[in-house]
Design a protein around this motif. Sequence first.
Motif, short mmCIF file in Angstrom:
data_model
loop_
_atom_site.label_atom_id
_atom_site.label_comp_id
_atom_site.label_asym_id
_atom_site.label_seq_id
_atom_site.Cartn_x
_atom_site.Cartn_y
_atom_site.Cartn_z
N UNK A 92 102.89 28.60 68.29
CA UNK A 92 104.98 28.73 68.32
C UNK A 92 105.19 27.06 68.31
N UNK A 93 106.40 27.57 69.70
CA UNK A 93 107.18 26.26 70.14
C UNK A 93 106.64 26.48 71.77
N UNK A 117 101.57 15.92 70.26
CA UNK A 117 101.47 17.26 69.82
C UNK A 117 103.80 17.31 70.16
N UNK A 118 103.90 16.94 70.75
CA UNK A 118 105.26 17.02 70.74
C UNK A 118 106.20 17.09 68.55
N UNK A 124 108.86 22.03 63.40
CA UNK A 124 109.05 23.28 63.53
C UNK A 124 110.06 24.02 64.48
N UNK A 125 110.68 22.98 65.36
CA UNK A 125 111.17 24.06 66.78
C UNK A 125 112.40 22.45 67.35
N UNK A 171 114.57 15.36 70.02
CA UNK A 171 115.85 14.49 70.58
C UNK A 171 117.39 14.40 68.83
N UNK A 172 117.93 13.74 69.57
CA UNK A 172 118.94 13.64 68.01
C UNK A 172 118.46 13.34 67.10
#
Length: 173
Positions: A92-93, A117-118, A124-125, A171-172
């Motif tokens: 999941x997250x 991984x990030x 997805x999250x 991040x934006x």
Amino acid sequence: MDRSTTMPHPHPHPEPARLAVRPAVDEDLPALQALARRTIDASYRSFLGDESVDWFIGSGASDEHIATHLRQGQVHCMQADGEIVGLTILDGPTLDLMMVDAGRHRQGLGRFLLGRAEELLFARHEDIRLETFAGNTRAIAFYEACGWRESGPLESGDGMPARAEFVKRRPAR
């Protein structure tokens, strides 16, 4: 003659082209389990103690954790020059587990693996999380240096050692 100008300088980090992260397949299981056992044996004794580490490895709990998540398609492995040198479990997250082979620490592999991984989690999250043992000061310093923020301690039940939760926001764009 100044030898420093004639001696090649070693690279402190492997070249990214030599590294790859991919979903693990069934054939990877023995190598992933062996990597986890070596890493736990070499790196967890200082904060879990010999008895806990010996039990975790000897009981098969470590092997089963990886096998269960592999069956669920949640394990990724990192290869350097074709050799498995790291793994992540993404649930999941949550970055459930991240390990770099103990003999390959301090080579930039952890930062590369965490970055991948990030990317997968942020696809997805919005917010992602991980847990680490509160006594694992090296891991805590690493996660903080990579921009993770500690959100607090977690309840430890069933005789489990204290853990800390870390979070990171996408991040934006």
